[in-house]
Motif scaffolding. Structure first.
Motif, PDB file in Angstrom:
ATOM      1  N   ASP A   1       8.220   4.628  -1.621  1.00  0.00           N
ATOM      2  CA  ASP A   1       6.891   4.642  -1.015  1.00  0.00           C
ATOM      3  C   ASP A   1       6.724   3.497  -0.026  1.00  0.00           C
ATOM      4  OD1 ASP A   1       6.717   2.411  -2.604  1.00  0.00           O
ATOM      5  OD2 ASP A   1       5.089   3.142  -3.870  1.00  0.00           O
TER       6      ASP A   1
ATOM      7  N   TYR B   1      12.115   4.429  -6.204  1.00  0.00           N
ATOM      8  CA  TYR B   1      12.186   5.174  -7.454  1.00  0.00           C
ATOM      9  C   TYR B   1      13.552   5.851  -7.564  1.00  0.00           C
ATOM     10  CZ  TYR B   1       7.064   4.803  -7.361  1.00  0.00           C
ATOM     11  OH  TYR B   1       5.775   4.332  -7.317  1.00  0.00           O
TER      12      TYR B   1
ATOM     13  N   TYR C   1      12.221   2.265 -11.288  1.00  0.00           N
ATOM     14  CA  TYR C   1      11.945   1.854  -9.918  1.00  0.00           C
ATOM     15  C   TYR C   1      12.315   0.389  -9.715  1.00  0.00           C
ATOM     16  CZ  TYR C   1       7.454  -0.153 -11.563  1.00  0.00           C
ATOM     17  OH  TYR C   1       6.487  -0.870 -12.216  1.00  0.00           O
TER      18      TYR C   1
ATOM     19  N   GLN D   1      10.462  12.639  -4.861  1.00  0.00           N
ATOM     20  CA  GLN D   1       9.998  12.464  -3.492  1.00  0.00           C
ATOM     21  C   GLN D   1       8.603  11.886  -3.514  1.00  0.00           C
ATOM     22  OE1 GLN D   1      10.542  11.526  -0.361  1.00  0.00           O
ATOM     23  NE2 GLN D   1      12.090  13.162  -0.376  1.00  0.00           N
ATOM     24  N   VAL D   2       8.287  11.075  -2.502  1.00  0.00           N
ATOM     25  CA  VAL D   2       6.963  10.471  -2.370  1.00  0.00           C
ATOM     26  C   VAL D   2       6.222  11.161  -1.242  1.00  0.00           C
ATOM     27  CG1 VAL D   2       5.684   8.366  -1.853  1.00  0.00           C
ATOM     28  CG2 VAL D   2       7.743   8.263  -3.272  1.00  0.00           C
TER      29      VAL D   2
ATOM     30  N   LYS E   1       1.290   7.709  -1.202  1.00  0.00           N
ATOM     31  CA  LYS E   1       2.266   7.095  -2.113  1.00  0.00           C
ATOM     32  C   LYS E   1       2.324   7.790  -3.473  1.00  0.00           C
ATOM     33  CE  LYS E   1       2.181   2.571   0.091  1.00  0.00           C
ATOM     34  NZ  LYS E   1       2.109   1.105  -0.095  1.00  0.00           N
ATOM     35  N   THR E   2       2.025   9.086  -3.493  1.00  0.00           N
ATOM     36  CA  THR E   2       2.101   9.852  -4.738  1.00  0.00           C
ATOM     37  C   THR E   2       3.543  10.275  -4.994  1.00  0.00           C
ATOM     38  OG1 THR E   2      -0.140  10.680  -4.418  1.00  0.00           O
ATOM     39  CG2 THR E   2       1.259  11.884  -5.955  1.00  0.00           C
ATOM     40  N   LEU E   3       4.007  10.051  -6.215  1.00  0.00           N
ATOM     41  CA  LEU E   3       5.364  10.423  -6.592  1.00  0.00           C
ATOM     42  C   LEU E   3       5.374  11.811  -7.214  1.00  0.00           C
ATOM     43  CD1 LEU E   3       8.378   9.568  -6.993  1.00  0.00           C
ATOM     44  CD2 LEU E   3       7.697   8.800  -9.283  1.00  0.00           C
TER      45      LEU E   3
END
Length: 299
Positions: free
Chosen positions: A159, A164, A175, A195-196, A200-202
């Motif tokens: 991110d 991660y 991470y 994937q982000v 910045k959401t994983l």
């Protein structure tokens, strides 16, 4: 001799017949044309992948491909030996966006490199039980992070602050932040693709499907059809591309999955996919076919 202006019954009948033919035939053809155009629009709007190019088959068991926007290069991770063997034969290759191999062994002497992510000036690569930090400018390994208890590190994502990475066999998401390794989530069954997205959401792919994670490692399942996924691309918060290693790629929109590629009969794998966002190009590492294939995405 006087001529009457009153039309005869024959004339009236003829005119009526002409109007009937015009009204009956003309508009019907127009409606058919409209229906055909609408049908064509529906067909053309179906999501699809169109093959653009394939690299030379010199990328031995290539597992992942990363497009780096900062320099326009493609980086390809080649396992080459066993996927969990510390044999020192793995490598990273460097390609241009036309699929030309510029440096076959840009980085060599690795074990079984898999997931990749770029943060700042460094390419981060998972390598069985360690995370490698490689200088983009030189290809030199700057730092090696040994991950305690790691067994089969797989995908990587960032991110911009955290890197991660997943461990498929210990079912964990770790991470790296400020030089220290942390664990975000445990008990993520066969967790693989990460994937982000925006904000910045994983997101991740595991045996339960496509998941969205919060900052504490909690999650919600977005799609439970695409289980056992490998590579993941986030187009927006409602649209994703996910691959299964055996040869399937799906477009997931609003929680619904549509298969857009199936190369299982050709035994061409679809491992950890990459993406060129400005051109809507999906990059597919074909693993045992030893090449990268590029597809134009329409959706």
């Amino acid at each position: 001799m006087k001529f009457s202006r009153k039309p005869s019954l024959v004339t009236i009948w003829s005119l009526s017949l002409m109007l009937f033919v015009f009204w009956g035939c003309g508009p019907a053809n127009t409606n058919n044309e409209v229906e055909e155009e609408e049908e064509e629009e529906i067909i053309s709007s179906d999501p699809s992948l169109e093959l653009l190019w394939e690299s030379a088959a010199d990328l031995t068991t290539n597992e992942s491909v990363h497009y780096e926007e900062s320099n326009g290069m493609l980086y390809v991770a080649n396992i080459e030996g066993g996927p969990d063997e510390k044999d020192g034969v793995g490598s990273i290759s460097k390609l241009n966006t036309d699929g030309e191999i510029l440096e076959r062994d840009w980085v060599s002497g690795l074990n079984a490199p898999k997931g990749m992510a770029v943060k700042g000036d460094y390419l981060y690569v998972t390598d069985i039980d360690r995370l490698l930090e490689i200088e983009l400018a030189t290809g030199e390994i700057n730092q090696t992070y040994e991950i305690e208890g790691a067994v089969f590190l797989n995908d990587a994502a960032t991110d911009g602050e955290k890197v991660y990475f997943s461990d498929m066999r210990t079912h964990k998401i770790h991470y790296l932040e400020d030089g220290t390794i942390h664990t975000l989530a445990e008990d993520q069954n066969n967790i693989n693709g990460l994937q982000v997205g925006n904000g910045k959401t994983l997101y991740g792919l595991d045996a339960e499907g496509l998941k969205q994670y919060d900052a504490e490692g909690g999650f919600q399942i977005i799609n439970s059809e695409v289980t056992g996924g490998d590579g993941l691309i986030v187009l927006d918060e409602n649209t994703f591309i996910a691959s299964r290693w055996a040869g399937e790629i799906f477009l997931i929109q609003d929680g619904t999955a549509t298969k857009i590629l199936d190369t299982t009969e050709e035994e061409s794998n679809t491992a950890d996919i990459g993406y060129i966002p400005g051109e809507n190009i999906v990059l597919v590492p074909t693993f045992f076919k030893d090449k990268v294939a590029a597809y134009k995405l329409t959706y």
